[in-house]
Design an enzyme around this catalytic site. Structure first.
Site, mmCIF file in Angstrom:
data_model
loop_
_atom_site.group_PDB
_atom_site.id
_atom_site.type_symbol
_atom_site.label_atom_id
_atom_site.label_comp_id
_atom_site.label_asym_id
_atom_site.label_seq_id
_atom_site.Cartn_x
_atom_site.Cartn_y
_atom_site.Cartn_z
ATOM 1 N N ASP A 103 0.803 -1.225 0.000
ATOM 2 C CA ASP A 103 0.000 0.000 0.000
ATOM 3 C C ASP A 103 0.840 1.281 0.000
ATOM 4 O O ASP A 103 0.351 2.353 0.350
ATOM 5 C CB ASP A 103 -0.967 0.007 1.195
ATOM 6 C CG ASP A 103 -0.268 -0.276 2.516
ATOM 7 O OD1 ASP A 103 0.918 0.079 2.650
ATOM 8 O OD2 ASP A 103 -0.905 -0.861 3.410
ATOM 9 N N ARG A 117 0.902 6.928 0.231
ATOM 10 C CA ARG A 117 0.174 5.873 0.955
ATOM 11 C C ARG A 117 -1.193 5.749 0.311
ATOM 12 O O ARG A 117 -1.934 6.733 0.208
ATOM 13 C CB ARG A 117 0.047 6.253 2.425
ATOM 14 C CG ARG A 117 -0.762 5.288 3.283
ATOM 15 C CD ARG A 117 -0.060 3.946 3.419
ATOM 16 N NE ARG A 117 -0.680 3.110 4.454
ATOM 17 C CZ ARG A 117 -1.821 2.448 4.321
ATOM 18 N NH1 ARG A 117 -2.504 2.534 3.189
ATOM 19 N NH2 ARG A 117 -2.275 1.708 5.310
ATOM 20 N N ASP A 122 -5.560 -1.124 3.501
ATOM 21 C CA ASP A 122 -4.454 -1.580 4.339
ATOM 22 C C ASP A 122 -4.082 -2.993 3.920
ATOM 23 O O ASP A 122 -4.929 -3.897 3.923
ATOM 24 C CB ASP A 122 -4.855 -1.553 5.814
ATOM 25 C CG ASP A 122 -3.701 -1.897 6.738
ATOM 26 O OD1 ASP A 122 -2.556 -1.518 6.418
ATOM 27 O OD2 ASP A 122 -3.945 -2.541 7.775
ATOM 28 N N THR A 123 -2.829 -3.176 3.519
ATOM 29 C CA THR A 123 -2.353 -4.501 3.128
ATOM 30 C C THR A 123 -1.540 -5.109 4.272
ATOM 31 O O THR A 123 -1.030 -4.386 5.137
ATOM 32 C CB THR A 123 -1.463 -4.416 1.869
ATOM 33 O OG1 THR A 123 -0.323 -3.589 2.156
ATOM 34 C CG2 THR A 123 -2.233 -3.824 0.700
ATOM 35 N N GLU A 125 1.523 -6.444 6.393
ATOM 36 C CA GLU A 125 2.855 -5.845 6.483
ATOM 37 C C GLU A 125 3.950 -6.754 5.919
ATOM 38 O O GLU A 125 3.849 -7.985 5.939
ATOM 39 C CB GLU A 125 3.188 -5.516 7.938
ATOM 40 C CG GLU A 125 2.232 -4.539 8.604
ATOM 41 C CD GLU A 125 2.345 -3.135 8.042
ATOM 42 O OE1 GLU A 125 3.335 -2.850 7.328
ATOM 43 O OE2 GLU A 125 1.439 -2.325 8.306
ATOM 44 N N ARG A 169 3.709 11.600 3.929
ATOM 45 C CA ARG A 169 3.374 10.815 2.739
ATOM 46 C C ARG A 169 2.089 11.333 2.099
ATOM 47 O O ARG A 169 1.148 11.725 2.799
ATOM 48 C CB ARG A 169 3.195 9.338 3.100
ATOM 49 C CG ARG A 169 4.424 8.673 3.692
ATOM 50 C CD ARG A 169 4.155 7.225 4.073
ATOM 51 N NE ARG A 169 3.099 7.113 5.084
ATOM 52 C CZ ARG A 169 2.705 5.963 5.620
ATOM 53 N NH1 ARG A 169 3.266 4.821 5.214
ATOM 54 N NH2 ARG A 169 1.755 5.934 6.528
#
Length: 231
Positions: A103, A117, A122-123, A125, A169
């Site tokens: 992500d 971002r 949300d992917t 980690e 970001r």
């Protein structure tokens, strides 16, 4: 109604012209006696009456032209009509520097390198200092990398609110050849809809539909043996 008013207005103007001609004739013959004087008085009365009618019709025509707050030229009357505009999102060009993880990508944007971002997703980690490498994290990273590296055109689309996070970001939707990377990850079950904060949620419902479909098909993080970790 407006056409009829204009017609009557034109007729009134013609009557005024005729009345003026009659007055001219009466003046030229006023020395000829009482009849001429009466004729002069009659012509003058006709002119006055005609002018009153023309004035009234002119006011009516002007009122009709601005009916509903818009005059006949199409311009708006600000005292009557007010439109509320909605800010539309638009895509801006960028070039790929590298894909960081599922992500997060680094792009050249407006001549400057900037880390982005992906909004609303949300992917798992892969580089977290505490969580380490999570299940399906490498798959999500590989998926994003393939999409952006194979694309001939990269675009960023900011939402209506905050454009950067506390780390500096960029917060945006990323497009690879017109396809939204955020949505593609969710649709493949490689990302969850997360970090939803208004007004940066324009595409939320679209993403949730893709997430629901991925859940239904039990893709990746939504697979049976991994469903709990995705809840």
């Amino acid at each position: 109604m407006l056409v009829m008013t204009e017609y009557l207005l034109s007729a009134g103007i013609c009557m005024a012209i005729v009345s003026i001609l009659l007055i001219g004739m009466a003046i030229s013959n006023v020395s000829k006696g009482q009849y001429a004087k009466r004729f002069f008085f009659f012509a003058t009365s006709c002119l006055v009456l005609t002018l009153v009618v023309v004035s009234s019709l002119s006011s009516s025509a002007n009122a009709s032209q601005t009916d509903n707050g818009v005059n006949r030229s199409g311009s708006e009357d600000p005292t009557v009509y007010s439109a509320t505009s909605t800010k539309k999102l638009h895509k801006e060009p960028a070039t790929l520097i590298k894909a960081i993880d599922g992500d997060t990508v680094k792009l050249m944007y407006k001549g400057q390198p900037m880390t982005f971002r992906l909004l609303l997703v949300d992917t798992p980690e892969t580089k977290h200092p505490k969580k380490g490498v999570e299940k399906y994290g490498p798959e999500a990273s590989a998926f994003t990398k393939k999409m952006v590296e194979n694309a001939k055109k990269i675009e960023v689309e900011f939402d209506k609110g905050q454009r950067t996070d506390k780390y500096g970001r960029g917060l945006a939707y990323i497009y690879a050849d017109g396809k939204m990377v955020n949505e593609a990850l969710v649709r493949q079950g490689l990302a969850k809809v997360a970090y939803v904060y208004k007004p940066n949620n324009t595409h939320e419902q679209h993403l949730r539909k893709s997430e629901a479909q991925a859940k239904k098909e039990k893709l990746n993080i939504w697979s049976e043996d991994n469903a709990d970790s995705g809840q």
